[in-house]
Every structure is written in structure tokens, then in C-alpha cells.
Design an enzyme around this catalytic site. Structure first.
Site, PDB file in Angstrom:
ATOM      1  N   GLY A  57     -23.014  37.874  67.188  1.00  0.00           N
ATOM      2  CA  GLY A  57     -23.535  39.012  67.946  1.00  0.00           C
ATOM      3  C   GLY A  57     -22.398  39.670  68.697  1.00  0.00           C
ATOM      4  O   GLY A  57     -21.334  39.073  68.861  1.00  0.00           O
ATOM      5  N   CYS A  84     -20.009  32.190  65.148  1.00  0.00           N
ATOM      6  CA  CYS A  84     -19.359  33.184  65.981  1.00  0.00           C
ATOM      7  C   CYS A  84     -19.946  33.186  67.408  1.00  0.00           C
ATOM      8  O   CYS A  84     -19.772  32.218  68.134  1.00  0.00           O
ATOM      9  CB  CYS A  84     -19.420  34.553  65.307  1.00  0.00           C
ATOM     10  SG  CYS A  84     -18.244  35.700  66.025  1.00  0.00           S
ATOM     11  N   TYR A  85     -20.706  34.209  67.791  1.00  0.00           N
ATOM     12  CA  TYR A  85     -21.295  34.209  69.127  1.00  0.00           C
ATOM     13  C   TYR A  85     -22.178  32.961  69.320  1.00  0.00           C
ATOM     14  O   TYR A  85     -22.208  32.365  70.399  1.00  0.00           O
ATOM     15  CB  TYR A  85     -22.110  35.492  69.352  1.00  0.00           C
ATOM     16  CG  TYR A  85     -22.850  35.522  70.673  1.00  0.00           C
ATOM     17  CD1 TYR A  85     -22.197  35.848  71.847  1.00  0.00           C
ATOM     18  CD2 TYR A  85     -24.209  35.206  70.737  1.00  0.00           C
ATOM     19  CE1 TYR A  85     -22.866  35.855  73.055  1.00  0.00           C
ATOM     20  CE2 TYR A  85     -24.901  35.213  71.933  1.00  0.00           C
ATOM     21  CZ  TYR A  85     -24.223  35.540  73.096  1.00  0.00           C
ATOM     22  OH  TYR A  85     -24.886  35.556  74.290  1.00  0.00           O
ATOM     23  N   HIS A 171     -17.317  33.478  59.963  1.00  0.00           N
ATOM     24  CA  HIS A 171     -18.605  33.855  59.348  1.00  0.00           C
ATOM     25  C   HIS A 171     -18.723  33.304  57.929  1.00  0.00           C
ATOM     26  O   HIS A 171     -18.185  33.896  56.996  1.00  0.00           O
ATOM     27  CB  HIS A 171     -18.729  35.383  59.312  1.00  0.00           C
ATOM     28  CG  HIS A 171     -18.945  36.000  60.650  1.00  0.00           C
ATOM     29  ND1 HIS A 171     -20.193  36.156  61.204  1.00  0.00           N
ATOM     30  CD2 HIS A 171     -18.076  36.467  61.566  1.00  0.00           C
ATOM     31  CE1 HIS A 171     -20.076  36.708  62.398  1.00  0.00           C
ATOM     32  NE2 HIS A 171     -18.792  36.912  62.635  1.00  0.00           N
ATOM     33  N   GLU A 173     -21.253  33.426  56.091  1.00  0.00           N
ATOM     34  CA  GLU A 173     -22.200  34.235  55.317  1.00  0.00           C
ATOM     35  C   GLU A 173     -21.537  35.452  54.674  1.00  0.00           C
ATOM     36  O   GLU A 173     -22.154  36.148  53.871  1.00  0.00           O
ATOM     37  CB  GLU A 173     -23.375  34.676  56.216  1.00  0.00           C
ATOM     38  CG  GLU A 173     -23.047  35.718  57.293  1.00  0.00           C
ATOM     39  CD  GLU A 173     -22.407  35.132  58.561  1.00  0.00           C
ATOM     40  OE1 GLU A 173     -21.848  34.030  58.498  1.00  0.00           O
ATOM     41  OE2 GLU A 173     -22.458  35.802  59.612  1.00  0.00           O
ATOM     42  N   SER A 225     -47.295  54.199  44.854  1.00  0.00           N
ATOM     43  CA  SER A 225     -46.335  55.299  44.705  1.00  0.00           C
ATOM     44  C   SER A 225     -45.561  55.196  43.400  1.00  0.00           C
ATOM     45  O   SER A 225     -44.914  56.146  42.993  1.00  0.00           O
ATOM     46  CB  SER A 225     -45.345  55.257  45.865  1.00  0.00           C
ATOM     47  OG  SER A 225     -44.491  54.128  45.706  1.00  0.00           O
ATOM     48  N   GLY A 226     -45.611  54.021  42.777  1.00  0.00           N
ATOM     49  CA  GLY A 226     -44.798  53.816  41.586  1.00  0.00           C
ATOM     50  C   GLY A 226     -43.475  53.153  41.912  1.00  0.00           C
ATOM     51  O   GLY A 226     -42.730  52.748  41.031  1.00  0.00           O
ATOM     52  N   GLY A 227     -43.162  53.014  43.207  1.00  0.00           N
ATOM     53  CA  GLY A 227     -41.963  52.278  43.628  1.00  0.00           C
ATOM     54  C   GLY A 227     -42.203  50.785  43.462  1.00  0.00           C
ATOM     55  O   GLY A 227     -43.340  50.351  43.278  1.00  0.00           O
ATOM     56  N   VAL A 228     -41.120  50.012  43.561  1.00  0.00           N
ATOM     57  CA  VAL A 228     -41.245  48.590  43.252  1.00  0.00           C
ATOM     58  C   VAL A 228     -42.121  47.855  44.273  1.00  0.00           C
ATOM     59  O   VAL A 228     -42.880  46.954  43.895  1.00  0.00           O
ATOM     60  CB  VAL A 228     -39.854  47.920  43.070  1.00  0.00           C
ATOM     61  CG1 VAL A 228     -39.052  47.936  44.358  1.00  0.00           C
ATOM     62  CG2 VAL A 228     -39.982  46.517  42.547  1.00  0.00           C
ATOM     63  N   ASP A 229     -42.095  48.273  45.538  1.00  0.00           N
ATOM     64  CA  ASP A 229     -42.875  47.546  46.552  1.00  0.00           C
ATOM     65  C   ASP A 229     -44.384  47.727  46.346  1.00  0.00           C
ATOM     66  O   ASP A 229     -45.131  46.755  46.272  1.00  0.00           O
ATOM     67  CB  ASP A 229     -42.513  48.004  47.973  1.00  0.00           C
ATOM     68  CG  ASP A 229     -41.032  47.859  48.269  1.00  0.00           C
ATOM     69  OD1 ASP A 229     -40.350  47.124  47.528  1.00  0.00           O
ATOM     70  OD2 ASP A 229     -40.546  48.490  49.231  1.00  0.00           O
ATOM     71  N   SER A 230     -44.803  48.976  46.267  1.00  0.00           N
ATOM     72  CA  SER A 230     -46.255  49.172  46.129  1.00  0.00           C
ATOM     73  C   SER A 230     -46.736  48.700  44.755  1.00  0.00           C
ATOM     74  O   SER A 230     -47.850  48.204  44.615  1.00  0.00           O
ATOM     75  CB  SER A 230     -46.655  50.620  46.416  1.00  0.00           C
ATOM     76  OG  SER A 230     -46.177  51.498  45.425  1.00  0.00           O
ATOM     77  N   SER A 231     -45.884  48.822  43.740  1.00  0.00           N
ATOM     78  CA  SER A 231     -46.291  48.368  42.401  1.00  0.00           C
ATOM     79  C   SER A 231     -46.479  46.857  42.364  1.00  0.00           C
ATOM     80  O   SER A 231     -47.452  46.345  41.799  1.00  0.00           O
ATOM     81  CB  SER A 231     -45.232  48.756  41.364  1.00  0.00           C
ATOM     82  OG  SER A 231     -45.139  50.152  41.279  1.00  0.00           O
ATOM     83  N   LYS A 368     -35.698  43.153  49.369  1.00  0.00           N
ATOM     84  CA  LYS A 368     -35.861  43.965  48.162  1.00  0.00           C
ATOM     85  C   LYS A 368     -35.523  43.198  46.874  1.00  0.00           C
ATOM     86  O   LYS A 368     -36.255  43.263  45.893  1.00  0.00           O
ATOM     87  CB  LYS A 368     -34.934  45.192  48.269  1.00  0.00           C
ATOM     88  CG  LYS A 368     -35.306  46.321  47.348  1.00  0.00           C
ATOM     89  CD  LYS A 368     -36.510  47.024  47.859  1.00  0.00           C
ATOM     90  CE  LYS A 368     -36.696  48.387  47.273  1.00  0.00           C
ATOM     91  NZ  LYS A 368     -37.775  49.092  47.984  1.00  0.00           N
TER      92      LYS A 368
END
Ligand code: XMP
Length: 512
Positions: A57, A84-85, A171, A173, A225-231, A368
Site C-alpha cells: 500500500g 511490502c507495506y 512484491h 505477485e 447484451s451478448g457480452g461474455v458476462d451476461s451471456s 474476467k
């Protein structure tokens, strides 16, 4: 399910930690830094929390407003890893000492591993690590020993093996820490003893179960909507509820070429009950004479809600299912857009206006790339799994000035040409987005022997990871030439094509 919680102290990499842990098939979630004992208990009711990671942070432990964690976390007997922090905070709280160095350390440093235990197990004597700090631990808390140092930092890693508490100044990550994945794996598997149980199949089973128990014997709807999330959400809901679930696709007239037909066809084949509403005239009418981009968005958003509401009422649906994903929910740079996305894509504006008995958001904990994995597993076609991000208001945001059917048709044709040529050149997976914009600048051209005064189309292609920043793509000139020639040949209204060479920032990806 075994899980690791990441206390988020505001570092820009905090999300990477959770994503890395999940990539090991161990569930991980970001939680507020001052997570209370009660909140932790609530997590423990649904997950087997095996360890906590304290993220980095921007603060200094001596800042008055610096974020802190409850001191109870040090006496839970749970393994802890401070980064780190997080590392500095541990030292500070447990009785060590932190001070500001004369020289900050930024970038790749060489860490000398003094004792390869805990997260450092199996590492060599010198490792490349990514550092970004000014404050440093200068005195160890009781029970700790130094596990690694760098030239400028005497306590680059520390640990108390008996309590399984470790701190890393660097870090792990971040990809620049060469063996960072191993360090996190060591912590997650060896120190915490997690089992890799977070799989796509498990997720699907649980999500279907959750939808079923939330909706009971009632009916549910979703705005597709046809996007990956709503589909993906629609495919899950149909699996859970069958005919009691309806996906409503509102065609506002701003979809790309062939898209409405493709959506209807795909979901019908997948056995999802779907209603496609042709609302094109209503949207064009509402936008007549409107040029301000935010006003356009507002009108489209409100009308979208209205149309969707009418359908939901007709269906008698009591539950709303939404494709909200994890980044939509968290405090981050995604916020500005998640708000917009909520209005147009995930229609989160609906519940306050409509009286649903409940909202179900089965993807709320996914990133995503994980949604794409679920989509693949559910058998959604590649066009949806890897669809470029597309604004909820569609091509309307890519027509500058008043939106008319003619202008939308021009940008739609240009968009098809851009997509076809980029895909033919095999660059589609490398680019974040590639599309056409219809500017409101007319310019002179020559057609045959005559002067022509026509429209100007701009091509935008960008590389990006999360859309928060982007760089314009250095597309090959011959590809740009093919696109430009085709656009002016196939769309007679257009006399000029330009290429947008601006990065984000200072520009945004869309023109609006
Ligand atoms: P800007 O133009 O701000 O856009 O750089 C960042 C990303 O967000 C997408 N975008 C949207 N996505 N609904 C969405 O789902 C929206 O209303 C919306 N507006 C912009 C844009 O395409 C880019 O990827």
C-alpha cells in the site's frame, strides 16, 4: 473450500495477489484491511480460511491515517504473509521498527536469501525481486529472524517459523520477481496447507445450486447484451431454472453487423429461452437532435431500463439475474466504468425502479479471465468467450454528434471492415479493441473526376490489459491501407480515413 484472504492496504498490485492465488486453483478474495473478527467469522462459515496475506500500500506505518489491521489477526494461529507495506506493518505492530531509508528502492533488485524457508523454500542464494519502497524494517520483532537482505535493505524478508508469520519487502505477485509464483505457492501450499479445490466445474455446480435455491419456484429474467458476462450468466441461469428463466435481449439498433441475429441464434441453440425486443425505432426517435455524449448515454440508459421493465412485467418475473463480476464490485479504477457498465450492461439501475423480490449475481466473485473459462466450459461460442469489450450503448458512442440511422449504418459497415481485416491479419487476440468511429468532420475528396464532400472515419486499435491504460496499436501500414481502401470503396459516404495514434491517458479508448 480452502481459501486465502488478501487484506487490501491499497496497493496497486493487491488484485494481482488474489488472481495469482486463484491461478493455483485456491480460492482467494480481497477483503478490507480492517476486517473485523465478526467479518472473518462470516467468511469462515462459508470458506476454510487457511491464511491471510497483507498486501502492499502507499502509506507509511507512521502516517496517522495509515490503514491498519485488527491486532487479533496475529493471535489467530493462522499463517500470515505480509508484502511490502504489509511486511512493514507486521514489524511495526509486533514490536519491531520501521524507518525511512535515505534512498528509495524501485525496480528489480538482487535479494540474498539468508534462510530458504517458508515462502522462500527452494530458492537460490540470489534472486531477482521487484522492490518499490522507501520505508524499511530496521529492527525485527521478537521471535523473527532475517530470511533475506538486499544491498540497501537489511530486512528484505523475515519470518517467525513457529508462528508461521512471514514478511517480504518485495512484491512476489509482480512478474518482475522472477520466482514470485514459487514464493506464493510455497506460502499457499506448504505454509498454509491449502488444497487446490477452486475449479471451473466446481464453480458451475455451486452457481447453479445458488441460483436454484435463491429463485425457488419463481421466475427470473436477465438483460442479455451478448457480452461474455451476461451471456455466461444466462447460460448458468438456464441450466439452473430451465423455462422459468428468460433472457431479454433489447436491440437498441446500435449493435454491430450481424450481432442481433447471432445472439438470438446462439442462445436458441443453447436452449436458453430468449425474447428479442426490436426497439430500434424508439431509440433513434429518443436520440433525435441530441449531440451531447453524456446526454446520449443517459437517454439510452433510461430507455433501455424502460423497455426491459416492460418485458419483465409481461413475463411476471420476480427475480433479476445479473452478470456483475468481481471488478465491478470492488473499489478500484474500474469504478468509473463499472458504474456505466451497470447502467447499460448489467442494468444494476433496475432494482430501485422495479420491485424484484431479489437479485442474483452468480459471477460476483470472478475475474474476467475466470468468466471466460466458465463460458468455455458451458459451451459458449468463441465469438462470445473472446468478444472485445463493447459499450452498453453500442455504436451510438462511436457516432460523434447526432445519432441517425444513416450514421450508425456507416459506422457499422466500417466496423465490420476493420474487424474482418484485423482478424484476417491474425491480430485480433493481441489487441484489446479495434473498431471504427464516425467523426463529425466532413472533408473534401475526389471521386472519379468529381469533388466529393464526405464523412471522415477514424480507426482505433489499442493494446491494453484492463482498459485503465492503453496504447495505440502499431498496426502494419499495409493493413491500415487495406482497411482504408475498403472503407472508401465500400462506403460511398466516406471520403477520408484517419488512424488514431493517441494513448490512454491522455485520450480515452472510446471517442464519445
Ligand atoms: P474509455 O473510453 O473510458 O473506455 O477508455 C474504457 C473501456 O470501457 C469500455 N466502455 C464500456 N463498457 N459499458 C461497457 O460495458 C459501457 O457503457 C462502456 N463505455 C465504455 C470501452 O469500450 C473500453 O474498453
Amino acid at each position: 473450500m480452502d481459501a486465502i484472504l488478501v487484506l487490501d492496504f491499497g496497493g496497486q498490485y493487491a488484485h494481482l495477489i488474489a488472481r495469482r492465488v486463484r491461478s493455483f486453483k485456491v480460492y482467494s478474495e480481497i477483503v478490507p484491511p480492517d476486517l473485523t473478527e465478526e467479518e472473518l467469522k462470516a467468511y469462515q462459515e462459508r470458506l476454510t480460511v487457511k491464511g491471510l496475506i497483507l498486501s502492499g500500500g502507499p502509506a507509511s506505518v507512521y502516517d496517522e491515517a495509515a490503514p491498519r489491521c485488527g491486532s487479533y489477526i496475529f493471535s489467530l494461529g493462522l499463517p500470515l504473509l505480509g508484502i511490502c507495506y504489509g511486511h512493514q506493518l507486521m514489524a511495526h505492530v509486533l514490536g519491531g521498527e520501521v524507518t525511512k531509508l535515505d534512498k528509495a528502492e524501485y525496480g528489480v533488485a538482487e535479494a540474498y536469501i539468508d534462510k530458504p524457508v517458508g515462502p522462500l523454500r527452494g530458492l537460490g542464494p540470489v534472486e531477482k525481486v521487484w522492490m518499490s519502497h522507501r520505508d524499511s524494517v530496521v529492527k525485527l520483532p521478537q521471535g523473527f529472524e532475517v530470511l533475506a537482505h538486499t544491498e540497501n535493505c537489511a530486512v528484505a524478508a523475515m519470518g517467525d517459523e513457529s508462528r508461521k508469520i512471514y514478511g517480504l519487502q518485495w512484491h512476489p505477485e509482480v512478474v518482475h520477481t522472477a520466482r514470485g509464483d514459487e514464493m506464493l505457492r510455497n506460502f499457499v501450499f506448504d505454509v498454509c496447507g491449502c488444497r487446490p479445490e477452486w475449479t471451473v466445474e466446481d464453480f458451475i455446480e455451486k452457481a447453479v445450486e445458488e441460483i436454484r435455491s435463491a429463485v425457488g419456484s419463481s421466475k427470473a429474467v436477465l438483460a442479455l447484451s451478448g457480452g461474455v458476462d451476461s451471456s455466461t450468466t444466462a447460460a448458468l441461469a438456464a441450466r439452473a431454472l430451465g423455462d422459468r428463466f428468460t433472457a431479454v435481449f433489447v436491440d437498441h439498433g446500435f449493435m454491430r453487423e450481424g450481432e442481433p441475429e447471432f445472439i438470438v441464434d446462439t442462445f436458441t441453440k443453447l436452449g436458453v429461452k430468449l425474447i428479442a425486443v426490436d426497439a430500434r425505432d424508439r431509440f433513434f426517435k429518443a436520440l433525435r437532435g441530441v449531440v451531447d455524449p453524456e446526454e446520449k448515454r443517459r437517454i439510452i440508459g433510461e430507455l433501455f431500463i424502460k423497455v426491459f421493465e416492460e418485458e419483465a412485467k409481461k413475463l411476471g418475473a420476480e427475480y433479476l439475474i445479473q452478470g456483475t463480476i468481481y471488478p465491478d464490485r470492488i473499489e478500484s479504477g474500474f469504478r468509473r466504468h463499472s458504474e456505466k457498465i451497470k447502467t447499460h450492461h448489467n442494468v444494476a439501475g433496475l432494482p430501485s425502479k422495479m420491485e424484484f423480490k431479489g437479485i442474483v449475481e452468480p459471477l460476483r466473485d470472478l475475474y474476467k479471465d475466470e468468466v471466460r473459462e466458465v463460458a468455455k466450459q458451458l459451451g459458449l461460442p468463441e465469438e462470445i468467450v473472446y468478444r472485445q469489450p463493447f459499450p452498453g450503448p453500442g455504436l451510438a458512442v462511436r457516432v460523434i454528434g447526432e445519432v441517425t440511422p444513416m450514421k450508425v449504418e456507416v459506422v457499422r459497415k466500417a466496423d465490420r471492415i476493420v474487424r474482418e481485416e484485423v482478424e484476417r491479419a491474425g491480430l485480433n487476440r493481441e489487441l484489446w479493441q479495434y473498431f471504427a468511429v464516425l467523426t463529425d468532420t466532413n472533408s473534401t475528396g475526389v471521386r472519379g473526376d468529381a469533388r466529393a464532400y464526405g464523412l471522415t472515419v477514424a480507426i482505433r486499435a489499442v493494446e491494453s490489459r484492463e482498459a485503465m491504460t492503453a496504447s495505440f496499436a502499431k498496426l502494419p501500414y499495409d493493413l491500415l491501407e487495406r482497411i482504408s481502401t475498403r472503407i472508401t470503396n465500400e462506403i460511398p459516404e466516406v471520403t477520408r480515413v484517419v488512424y488514431d495514434v493517441t494513448n490512454k491517458p491522455p485520450a480515452t479508448i472510446e471517442w464519445e
